[in-house]
Every structure is written in structure tokens, then in C-alpha cells.
Design an enzyme around this catalytic site. Structure first.
Site, PDB file in Angstrom:
ATOM      1  N   SER A  28      -7.585  -6.348   1.093  1.00 56.60           N
ATOM      2  CA  SER A  28      -7.601  -7.667   1.729  1.00 56.60           C
ATOM      3  C   SER A  28      -6.240  -7.993   2.330  1.00 56.60           C
ATOM      4  O   SER A  28      -6.153  -8.529   3.435  1.00 56.60           O
ATOM      5  CB  SER A  28      -8.002  -8.736   0.708  1.00 56.60           C
ATOM      6  OG  SER A  28      -9.324  -8.518   0.261  1.00 56.60           O
ATOM      7  N   HIS A  64     -15.351  -3.877  -0.756  1.00 53.66           N
ATOM      8  CA  HIS A  64     -15.909  -4.673  -1.855  1.00 53.66           C
ATOM      9  C   HIS A  64     -17.438  -4.574  -1.851  1.00 53.66           C
ATOM     10  O   HIS A  64     -18.056  -4.367  -2.902  1.00 53.66           O
ATOM     11  CB  HIS A  64     -15.552  -6.165  -1.702  1.00 53.66           C
ATOM     12  CG  HIS A  64     -14.112  -6.488  -1.861  1.00 53.66           C
ATOM     13  ND1 HIS A  64     -13.447  -7.285  -0.963  1.00 53.66           N
ATOM     14  CD2 HIS A  64     -13.207  -6.167  -2.814  1.00 53.66           C
ATOM     15  CE1 HIS A  64     -12.200  -7.442  -1.355  1.00 53.66           C
ATOM     16  NE2 HIS A  64     -12.017  -6.766  -2.474  1.00 53.66           N
ATOM     17  N   ARG A  80      -9.317   2.524  -5.545  1.00 58.75           N
ATOM     18  CA  ARG A  80      -8.982   3.211  -4.296  1.00 58.75           C
ATOM     19  C   ARG A  80      -8.107   4.426  -4.546  1.00 58.75           C
ATOM     20  O   ARG A  80      -8.119   5.375  -3.776  1.00 58.75           O
ATOM     21  CB  ARG A  80      -8.259   2.265  -3.341  1.00 58.75           C
ATOM     22  CG  ARG A  80      -9.122   1.118  -2.857  1.00 58.75           C
ATOM     23  CD  ARG A  80      -8.295   0.105  -2.147  1.00 58.75           C
ATOM     24  NE  ARG A  80      -7.360  -0.479  -3.127  1.00 58.75           N
ATOM     25  CZ  ARG A  80      -6.615  -1.535  -2.912  1.00 58.75           C
ATOM     26  NH1 ARG A  80      -6.643  -2.130  -1.750  1.00 58.75           N
ATOM     27  NH2 ARG A  80      -5.818  -2.001  -3.838  1.00 58.75           N
ATOM     28  N   LYS A  96      -1.182 -17.069  -6.555  1.00 61.05           N
ATOM     29  CA  LYS A  96      -1.391 -16.501  -5.223  1.00 61.05           C
ATOM     30  C   LYS A  96      -1.529 -17.592  -4.182  1.00 61.05           C
ATOM     31  O   LYS A  96      -2.009 -18.689  -4.469  1.00 61.05           O
ATOM     32  CB  LYS A  96      -2.691 -15.673  -5.194  1.00 61.05           C
ATOM     33  CG  LYS A  96      -2.604 -14.305  -5.772  1.00 61.05           C
ATOM     34  CD  LYS A  96      -3.908 -13.567  -5.503  1.00 61.05           C
ATOM     35  CE  LYS A  96      -3.856 -12.133  -5.947  1.00 61.05           C
ATOM     36  NZ  LYS A  96      -5.113 -11.434  -5.627  1.00 61.05           N
TER      37      LYS A  96
END
Length: 157
Positions: free
Chosen positions: A128, A17, A91, A41
């Protein structure tokens, strides 16, 4: 002045990040790091903790401002804050496939463009979620997170 938003839950913030945000800071006059909350979440860290991680870890970048995103659409947040661009790190092609429809919708809703920055190769495998799992199983995540995050994450597992 050009202003971009780099949104994320940052649970936790990691060096991938930071790398993408740092590159965004070189492209725009100001970058708002918008710490979001997705109520679907389960977070390891509170919103306040995630904001503190970002403030501490991004302090070396003078044109970064860390703010809570609050409830509502990202497109509305961009409009309300005068941002003309969103910055998203990618990514892999899977990230692109996930992000492209949202980019198109955000452009439709708020005339905000999305800038995709490929993450550096050192962090292309880092997420993460993966870091939380590795830490919980006793793995060494030091190369991937700032010190403040490392201390708090290790304390939580």
C-alpha cells in the site's frame, strides 16, 4: 464452522490483499476481514472509506465479512469473534521475520493459529505504501488496485 481473521489497515486495499483473502476464503468457512486502525499511522483514507473499499472489492466472495477491528489486541478480537486462525500474506522473508513473533504471541494470548500464505508472484512487490507513492508521482497503478480504489487514490493526489 471454521472462522479466520484476515487483519490489515488496507490503506488502500490492493490486488495482493484480494488475492490472499480469496485464497483464505477457499480454506475457511468464513473469513472476517478486520479493518484495523493504528493510531500511530497517518492514513490516506478514513476507516469508513477503507471498509467500503473492502466491501465493494470482496463482494464476489460469499463467505467474507468485512468488519472494523476497533481498539485493542488482535488476539482479543479473534477470541471475541470465535476465530481459530489468523491469515497473513507474506511477500518475502522480511514479512515472515516481522510476523513470526506476533504469531507466537497471538497463539499464547488467545490460542489462535496464524496461517501464512505467500502472495502470488504478480503481487510480491506490491505494498500500500509503495502504491501511494507511485500514484503521487503520476505512475500507473491500475494493474494493482481495484477500480474503486484507483478512482479515489487518483483524486487524492
Amino acid at each position: 464452522m471454521s472462522r479466520a481473521v484476515c487483519p490489515g489497515s488496507f490503506d488502500p486495499l490492493h490486488n495482493g490483499h484480494i488475492e490472499v483473502i480469496g485464497r483464505a476464503a477457499s480454506l475457511f468457512d468464513e473469513v472476517l476481514v478486520a479493518v484495523s486502525t493504528n493510531y500511530a499511522k497517518n492514513y490516506r483514507f478514513s476507516g469508513e472509506e477503507r471498509i467500503a473499499f473492502c466491501v465493494d472489492s470482496l463482494a464476489h466472495l460469499p463467505n467474507i465479512r468485512v468488519v472494523p477491528m476497533g481498539a485493542g489486541l488482535l488476539a482479543d478480537f479473534c477470541r471475541e469473534n470465535g476465530a481459530t486462525a489468523l491469515v497473513k500474506g507474506l511477500r518475502s522473508s522480511l514479512d515472515f521475520d516481522y510476523e513470526l513473533p506476533m504469531a507466537t504471541m497471538n497463539r499464547h494470548l488467545a490460542d489462535v493459529e496464524t496461517v501464512f500464505l505467500p502472495t502470488g508472484t504478480d503481487f510480491a512487490h506490491v505494498s500500500s505504501t509503495l502504491l501511494k507513492e507511485v500514484a503521487a508521482l503520476g505512475g500507473d497503478i491500475r494493474p494493482f488496485v481495484p477500480d474503486a480504489v484507483l478512482r479515489r487514490l487518483v483524486d487524492r493526489v
